[in-house]
Design an enzyme around this catalytic site. Structure first.
Site, PDB file in Angstrom:
ATOM      1  N   HIS A 197       0.819  -1.210   0.000  1.00 53.78           N
ATOM      2  CA  HIS A 197       0.000   0.000   0.000  1.00 53.78           C
ATOM      3  C   HIS A 197       0.852   1.260   0.000  1.00 53.78           C
ATOM      4  O   HIS A 197       0.432   2.301  -0.503  1.00 53.78           O
ATOM      5  CB  HIS A 197      -0.962   0.008   1.178  1.00 53.78           C
ATOM      6  CG  HIS A 197      -2.146   0.877   0.892  1.00 53.78           C
ATOM      7  ND1 HIS A 197      -3.218   0.457   0.143  1.00 53.78           N
ATOM      8  CD2 HIS A 197      -2.376   2.172   1.165  1.00 53.78           C
ATOM      9  CE1 HIS A 197      -4.066   1.451  -0.009  1.00 53.78           C
ATOM     10  NE2 HIS A 197      -3.587   2.508   0.611  1.00 53.78           N
ATOM     11  N   GLU A 444     -10.619 -11.437  -6.492  1.00 53.02           N
ATOM     12  CA  GLU A 444      -9.210 -11.353  -6.109  1.00 53.02           C
ATOM     13  C   GLU A 444      -8.694 -12.646  -5.497  1.00 53.02           C
ATOM     14  O   GLU A 444      -7.507 -12.771  -5.209  1.00 53.02           O
ATOM     15  CB  GLU A 444      -8.999 -10.188  -5.140  1.00 53.02           C
ATOM     16  CG  GLU A 444      -9.965 -10.152  -4.002  1.00 53.02           C
ATOM     17  CD  GLU A 444      -9.921  -8.835  -3.231  1.00 53.02           C
ATOM     18  OE1 GLU A 444      -8.926  -8.111  -3.342  1.00 53.02           O
ATOM     19  OE2 GLU A 444     -10.893  -8.552  -2.504  1.00 53.02           O
ATOM     20  N   ASP A 468      -4.270  -8.553  -5.302  1.00 52.07           N
ATOM     21  CA  ASP A 468      -4.408  -9.773  -4.510  1.00 52.07           C
ATOM     22  C   ASP A 468      -4.554 -11.010  -5.394  1.00 52.07           C
ATOM     23  O   ASP A 468      -4.104 -12.095  -5.018  1.00 52.07           O
ATOM     24  CB  ASP A 468      -5.605  -9.662  -3.557  1.00 52.07           C
ATOM     25  CG  ASP A 468      -5.236  -8.981  -2.253  1.00 52.07           C
ATOM     26  OD1 ASP A 468      -4.063  -9.084  -1.850  1.00 52.07           O
ATOM     27  OD2 ASP A 468      -6.106  -8.357  -1.628  1.00 52.07           O
ATOM     28  N   CYS A 515      -9.638  -2.964 -10.957  1.00 51.19           N
ATOM     29  CA  CYS A 515      -9.337  -1.870 -10.035  1.00 51.19           C
ATOM     30  C   CYS A 515      -7.974  -2.033  -9.372  1.00 51.19           C
ATOM     31  O   CYS A 515      -7.574  -1.200  -8.559  1.00 51.19           O
ATOM     32  CB  CYS A 515     -10.415  -1.743  -8.959  1.00 51.19           C
ATOM     33  SG  CYS A 515     -10.545  -3.178  -7.870  1.00 51.19           S
TER      34      CYS A 515
END
Length: 586
Positions: A197, A444, A468, A515
């Protein structure tokens, strides 16, 4: 002396500035900038902490038994002397006055300087005295403990004039939220991967970043001049004038390219053969909606709601606070659709220990495989219902879609739909206005991609979370720099899953988007178009470069290229060659 450090390039461009080190490995302290007008008050805090430590050391000395070894009172005297030594006291004040560091940060920064000086001493006895400096500093820091956490906002005026770059072992996602309002022009971390992240937020900020640089926080000193090469994953420490001039030129060229791409904002996202493409934005906080509109996004494809739950010392937001946040995004988007993902915590996005799933065990061996995302939401039904009610209330103000992360089990599907129905019933019983929502599933987990037919009847739309999906398909921890080289979105198994999901959704007439970070990577734009994707969701800063690629793409000429790619052992290397060959033939 100039040195080079190597890591993973995660956000393009060049940053040049003075190093700001966050938290040494010895202590974990708050790091934030203060306003210049508050310097005197911060020095007052430092002085009070010094006096408390001095009183404590004096008390310890007075309470020593008569038969105590002579070394003990002598050691306490040394610590008292160090406490008042100008090299610690005066220099720490200087960090506060000149660089506007808070007192804890100033103590930590000056301790780093002194420890390095002791390490360079030839005399072994003097070298060993660095332990005394560290112990005194830790006493000072303990006395300074406050409720402040993380990197607080800072204006350019407060930063002292020189551009600043951040150097840290790692930067927690919660701290990155504060980073988004600071003046740092780039950052370097010891750990992390391309889709950690930390890297994702760097791309959202559109600032150069290098992660996984291993020894950066140990080898870089406070105030060193650094060059961060976000294209090559290189960090140059104290560059020579020639190298510095070369990178300043590259920095100017990069800025010009960004400005040129911004001109595409109002141009419709349509391919050469007339295929309209949805370009959506990923956001973390309500205020990010403005950046989404500025970049030309036609909606929010992913609102990461978990960031509303972070940096709260264990107190989760209530229903009304969440409603206000969601409503502000919906209203800011002025009628454009907003997709709100329910809280996705765990792995590289933990909550505070008091509120998150990690509080249930002293150690989480595999957080990416544990109680995270929808699993945690279903394990905390009261929290989940509050979030669903808040989203439904916000849907009365505009077009809202709910996205459920990490679905893989039939039982989860039914539990989610039951929870959504319960939330509606509760709002009806209370007479609270709410609006219609579309319900979507994130793909995911490989099991979800393989058994998509099980999910299809229960959801209105789908969104592929490639970060993921790659991680779970290849069994690679995406935040671990030690295996980062194995994290590969172009792996044939990954491409097969993505292509299959897009094809099945298109055949069933269900909207599908990507996304994950692949959506914002221009190198993947034509590939995803060839697979049939017509909706991309990415960080706002990534949108112009992707739009440029799709404006030049002809989807009618990409289908056969995708078929040619299927037999290749190395798709990442083969795809650009296929594109170039087609361009030459055209």
């Amino acid at each position: 002396m100039s040195i080079q450090l190597f890591g993973l390039p995660v956000s393009r461009g060049v940053a040049i500035g003075r190093a700001v080190l966050v938290a040494s490995s010895r202590v974990d302290v708050a790091h934030y900038f203060i306003e210049p007008a508050n310097a005197a008050a911060e020095i007052g805090r430092l002085c009070r902490a010094r006096d408390l430590v001095a009183a404590e050391l004096s008390r310890l000395k007075a309470e020593l038994p008569h038969d105590a070894p002579a070394e003990l009172p002598a050691l306490l005297d040394v610590h008292l002397m160090l406490l008042h030594d100008p090299m610690l006291e005066d220099a720490t004040r200087q960090w506060i006055v000149e660089r506007h560091y808070n007192a804890e940060w100033a103590v930590s920064a000056q301790t780093e300087v002194l420890v390095r000086q002791f390490d360079e001493m030839e005399d072994e006895y003097l070298r060993d005295r660095k332990a005394d400096v560290e112990q005194v500093a830790e006493r000072l820091l303990a006395a300074l403990v406050s409720g402040h956490q993380g990197l607080l906002p800072v204006t350019t005026a407060v930063s002292g004039g020189d551009p600043l770059v951040l150097v840290a072992t790692d930067i927690a996602p919660a701290d990155m939220l504060q980073f988004k309002r600071s003046v740092f022009s780039g950052f370097v971390t010891d750990v992390g991967g391309r889709t950690s992240h930390t890297a994702i937020v760097a791309r959202s900020l559109d600032i150069p970043a290098v992660v996984g640089a291993r020894e950066a926080s140990r080898l870089v000193c406070q105030d060193d001049w650094l060059i961060i090469d976000g294209d090559q994953g290189v960090v140059v420490v104290n560059p020579s004038p020639i190298v510095l001039e070369e990178y300043r030129f590259r920095q100017q060229q990069s800025d010009l390219e960004r400005d040129r791409l911004k001109r595409l904002r109002y141009k419709p996202a349509v391919t050469l053969d007339g295929q309209p493409i949805e370009l959506l934005a990923n956001i973390e906080l309500p205020r990010d909606a403005e950046a989404a509109l500025e970049a030309g996004a036609v909606g929010v494809g992913l609102f990461r709601s978990e960031f509303l739950f972070m940096n709260r010392n264990g107190e989760l937001p209530d229903e009304d606070e969440q409603y206000q946040a969601y409503r502000s995004v919906v209203e800011a988007m002025k009628g454009l659709p907003v997709t709100i993902r329910t809280i996705d915590i765990g792995a590289d996005k933990p909550l505070d220990r008091a509120s998150g799933p990690e509080s249930r065990h002293d150690a989480v061996l595999n957080p990416a495989l544990g109680l995270r995302a929808i699993r945690w939401s279903l394990a905390e039904p009261d929290m989940f219902l509050k979030q669903l009610r808040a989203i439904l209330r916000a849907a009365a103000c505009g077009k809202v879609r709910i996205l459920i992360p990490m679905l893989a089990q039939r039982s989860e599907i039914h539990a989610v739909r039951e929870a959504l129905a319960t939330a509606r019933q509760q709002l009806d019983a209370q007479g609270v206005a709410h609006g219609p929502v579309e319900l979507g599933a994130m793909i995911e987990v490989p099991a979800a991609a393989i058994s998509l037919s099980m999910l299809m009847p229960h959801f209105d739309f789908f969104s592929i979370g490639t970060n993921d999906l790659i991680q779970y398909t290849l069994a690679i921890d995406r935040a671990d720099e030690q295996v980062a080289a194995l994290y590969d979105g172009w792996h044939p198994a990954v491409l097969s899953l993505i292509s299959s999901v897009i094809r099945q959704c298109n055949d069933a007439g269900k909207s599908v988007s990507v996304c994950g970070e692949m959506a914002g990577d221009p190198a993947c734009t034509e590939l995803l178009l060839a697979m049939g994707l017509r909706a991309f969701s990415m960080q706002p800063a990534q949108l112009p470069a992707v739009k440029q690629r799709l404006l030049r793409a002809d989807t009618s000429r990409l289908d056969d290229l995708l078929q040619s790619l299927e037999g290749e052992d190395d798709p990442a290397r083969a795809w650009p060659v296929l594109l170039r060959t087609r361009a030459v033939a055209a």
